[in-house]
Design a protein around this motif. Sequence first.
Motif, PDB file in Angstrom:
ATOM      1  N   GLN A 164     -12.135 -15.881  30.046  1.00 33.53           N
ATOM      2  CA  GLN A 164     -12.599 -14.548  30.385  1.00 33.53           C
ATOM      3  C   GLN A 164     -11.876 -13.483  29.564  1.00 33.53           C
ATOM      4  N   ASP A 212      -4.489 -14.654  40.977  1.00 33.34           N
ATOM      5  CA  ASP A 212      -4.190 -14.583  42.400  1.00 33.34           C
ATOM      6  C   ASP A 212      -3.990 -15.996  42.956  1.00 33.34           C
ATOM      7  N   THR A 213      -4.916 -16.878  42.601  1.00 35.66           N
ATOM      8  CA  THR A 213      -4.844 -18.261  43.070  1.00 35.66           C
ATOM      9  C   THR A 213      -3.567 -18.938  42.577  1.00 35.66           C
ATOM     10  N   GLY A 260      -8.894 -13.263  40.105  1.00 33.11           N
ATOM     11  CA  GLY A 260      -9.028 -14.328  41.087  1.00 33.11           C
ATOM     12  C   GLY A 260      -8.164 -15.526  40.736  1.00 33.11           C
ATOM     13  N   TYR A 261      -8.250 -15.956  39.491  1.00 34.24           N
ATOM     14  CA  TYR A 261      -7.465 -17.128  39.095  1.00 34.24           C
ATOM     15  C   TYR A 261      -5.971 -16.837  39.125  1.00 34.24           C
ATOM     16  N   LEU A 271     -14.492 -20.319  40.014  1.00 35.99           N
ATOM     17  CA  LEU A 271     -13.314 -19.756  40.688  1.00 35.99           C
ATOM     18  C   LEU A 271     -13.449 -19.909  42.202  1.00 35.99           C
ATOM     19  N   GLU A 310     -32.425 -14.079  30.710  1.00 37.09           N
ATOM     20  CA  GLU A 310     -32.000 -15.007  31.742  1.00 37.09           C
ATOM     21  C   GLU A 310     -31.546 -16.320  31.124  1.00 37.09           C
ATOM     22  N   LYS A 311     -30.506 -16.805  31.716  1.00 37.68           N
ATOM     23  CA  LYS A 311     -29.996 -18.117  31.319  1.00 37.68           C
ATOM     24  C   LYS A 311     -29.646 -18.201  29.841  1.00 37.68           C
ATOM     25  N   GLN A 343      -7.479 -25.669  35.255  1.00 32.59           N
ATOM     26  CA  GLN A 343      -8.794 -24.997  35.348  1.00 32.59           C
ATOM     27  C   GLN A 343      -8.609 -23.486  35.470  1.00 32.59           C
ATOM     28  N   ALA A 344      -7.646 -23.090  36.300  1.00 39.27           N
ATOM     29  CA  ALA A 344      -7.413 -21.658  36.498  1.00 39.27           C
ATOM     30  C   ALA A 344      -6.976 -21.003  35.185  1.00 39.27           C
ATOM     31  N   LEU A 361      -0.831 -17.598  41.742  1.00 33.32           N
ATOM     32  CA  LEU A 361       0.357 -17.028  42.375  1.00 33.32           C
ATOM     33  C   LEU A 361       0.517 -17.492  43.814  1.00 33.32           C
ATOM     34  N   THR A 396     -12.895  -9.919  37.634  1.00 28.90           N
ATOM     35  CA  THR A 396     -12.855 -10.646  38.894  1.00 28.90           C
ATOM     36  C   THR A 396     -12.287 -12.044  38.687  1.00 28.90           C
ATOM     37  N   VAL A 397     -12.766 -12.693  37.622  1.00 28.04           N
ATOM     38  CA  VAL A 397     -12.336 -14.068  37.382  1.00 28.04           C
ATOM     39  C   VAL A 397     -10.855 -14.105  37.035  1.00 28.04           C
ATOM     40  N   ARG A 428     -16.530  -6.029  35.083  1.00 26.42           N
ATOM     41  CA  ARG A 428     -16.174  -6.389  36.440  1.00 26.42           C
ATOM     42  C   ARG A 428     -16.083  -7.906  36.630  1.00 26.42           C
ATOM     43  N   THR A 429     -17.087  -8.616  36.077  1.00 30.01           N
ATOM     44  CA  THR A 429     -17.098 -10.060  36.277  1.00 30.01           C
ATOM     45  C   THR A 429     -15.880 -10.742  35.644  1.00 30.01           C
ATOM     46  N   HIS A 471     -19.444  -1.972  34.508  1.00 30.61           N
ATOM     47  CA  HIS A 471     -20.076  -3.034  35.270  1.00 30.61           C
ATOM     48  C   HIS A 471     -19.846  -4.385  34.596  1.00 30.61           C
ATOM     49  N   PRO A 513     -14.301  -6.647  41.876  1.00 28.60           N
ATOM     50  CA  PRO A 513     -13.438  -7.822  41.988  1.00 28.60           C
ATOM     51  C   PRO A 513     -12.774  -7.892  43.357  1.00 28.60           C
TER      52      PRO A 513
END
Lengths: 222, 457
Positions: free
Chosen positions: B294, B272-273, B269-270, A18, B416-417, B286-287, B275, B265-266, B261-262, B258, A104
């Motif tokens: 998500q 928002d982008t 964010g997308y 993003l 991890e990972k 991609q957006a 718009l 956010t995505v 949140r991620t 928590h 966010p």
Amino acid sequence: MVENRILIVEDNPAISELLEMNFSVAGYRTDHCPDGEEALALLAEDGEFDLALVDIMLPGKDGFALLPFFKERGIPVIFLTAKDDVMSKVRGLKGGAEDYIVKPFEVLELLVRVEKVLGRTGRLQKILTVRDVEIFQESRTVMRGGEEIRLKPLEYDLLVLLARNKNVTFSRERLLREVWGDLYIGETRTVDVHIGQLRKKLGVPGLIQTIPKIGYRLEERG
Amino acid sequence: MKLYQKIMALIFGILTGCGLFCGWLLGTNYEKRQMLRAAEAEVRSFESARYAVEWMYQTEPGAGGTAGEGGFRRLMERMFRQKLFDGCIWIAGGEVLCDSSLYAVSWEGNWREEGRFQETEWVLEQGGGEYWVVIGSALPWLGEDNYLFSVQEVTEVHRETAEFVRQFTLIWFLFVAAASLLGAAAAKLVLKPMGILMRAAGEISRGNYGVRAKVGRRDEIGRLAAAFNLMAEQVESRVRELTLAGEEKERLLGSLAHEMRTPMTVVLGYSDTLLNMKLGEREQRQAIRGIYEQAGYLQRLSAKLMELTALHQNESISMEAQSMEAVLEQVVPMAESRWPDRRFCLETEQDFTLCGDRDLLVSLFVNLLDNGAEASAPGQEIRVTVREEEVLIRDSGKGMTEEALRKICEPFYRAEKSGKEGIGLGLAICEQIVCLHRGKLRFESRAGEGTTVTVSF
């Protein structure tokens, strides 16, 4: 034209994608590392970044641990994290981060804050180019086809803000706040008047687009 | 009014009532008997007097004539004067011939017409607080209408009885007072542990759950205290449990917030982008894909969370006898189809049956085999061993560090990972399932040497 380079250190691929997309659309070059170790390796190899966006909770070395390495190379750091407790903020900002943004986040806000940090640290591009318009920031002059376009200070600031964030739509309120400042109490009509003047003086059709019901944006492509 | 006071009042009331009734009954009876005895004594002396009169009449020479005449009458008058017949009255023909009593004869009443006193009779008279026995009898050998009466005072008898009753009452009241006081003291002593219990209950109601009532007794109150302590213990452990559960829920909620949140956010964010930015075709796709992925993650998260809370609520779980081998024979092919390039090997040293929910057990082992497969490289073997009351799942994959071992069962912990698909609730769910079957989940692992999971029931 040399674009500003931003390093994104973020373990979550969805978020880093993003961020990369937004910054590249807005006219930045980005690199991305999923963890602290890789970020250090990348820094050692090529330390030419204008700014780093760093998550705090990272596998391997966390964001706080990375901070000194960036400072060593004079790269300003903005923390971008889900940790919104006061202690982490204090620790981050005291440790020398330029800004602390909690997820966010709003994309537009992120872009503006990144730009502010770049401006503060004197890393903004000296010359901005949009189509055939060149903006020389050091002398605050605007040239088109070898001719200087005379702009009033507010018109100039407006143009720089839009040109720095190409393809990003700004609302009238946002423009008012960023260009005129928080203390200015005025009508959004003021923005419309200045945009009109700017369009007339630049004379590039379709450069500054009106986005119905939202505001304006500067479009790179015609 | 306190309990011991009530007991005191009760004892006092009952004993006083009893005493008054008994005293009255006793006094009345006693007086009656005493009177009777006194009267009988008087009657006996009256009889002897009457006999003496008769004897004198028979032996007096020259008597025999009509009564009240001649020498016999004079003899009688002499006798009366000399107090031979004390308190006696001789009545003949309606008049008093001789009288040595202190009382005047009242002619009221018609005892002569009624024919009374033909035989010796006595009546008790009373007046002005004094009592008399009046004895009378006809003297038939003297002719008709001759009567001899004797009037004797018996007030003394009554007074004695009254004195007796008075003394009895006094003693009784003293006894009642003593008994009431003693009863109250005893009640107070018996009820003393009640105060201890009350204070303990007060402490507990103020949230001090560790308090116990210490009553060193084996009687009913001791048993009450024991029951009270047991209750307090139950309350304490229940409160502790609830607090722990509440804390766990809070932690889960915190990590959930928590965790959300991620993806939030995505998504934000997308959108928002989309718009606010002018995007090319590729970026738009991609957006949109980012938002879709998500949102899918959020959906899986909520589904897993529902699964976990459903396990917490213990609903719709059917416990039936299950053969462990049969369960694993169902699970292994599922794992094999999910991970075609890993080898799964099931060996049974000793099969055992377990009372459990088949679906949950299958989901448990699918989860554990999945984890094993993810940790291993293609071609490596995951070995499942069924032993006595135990199932071992061994892989020779990358293993875990000690720190990771400690955290793996916490909700939302991810190695991890590990693939971005993971939610981090798998092992938390596994642990809950094992817990429902009263089992234990144990992990042994060393980085680089693989992991052994032991599920013991």
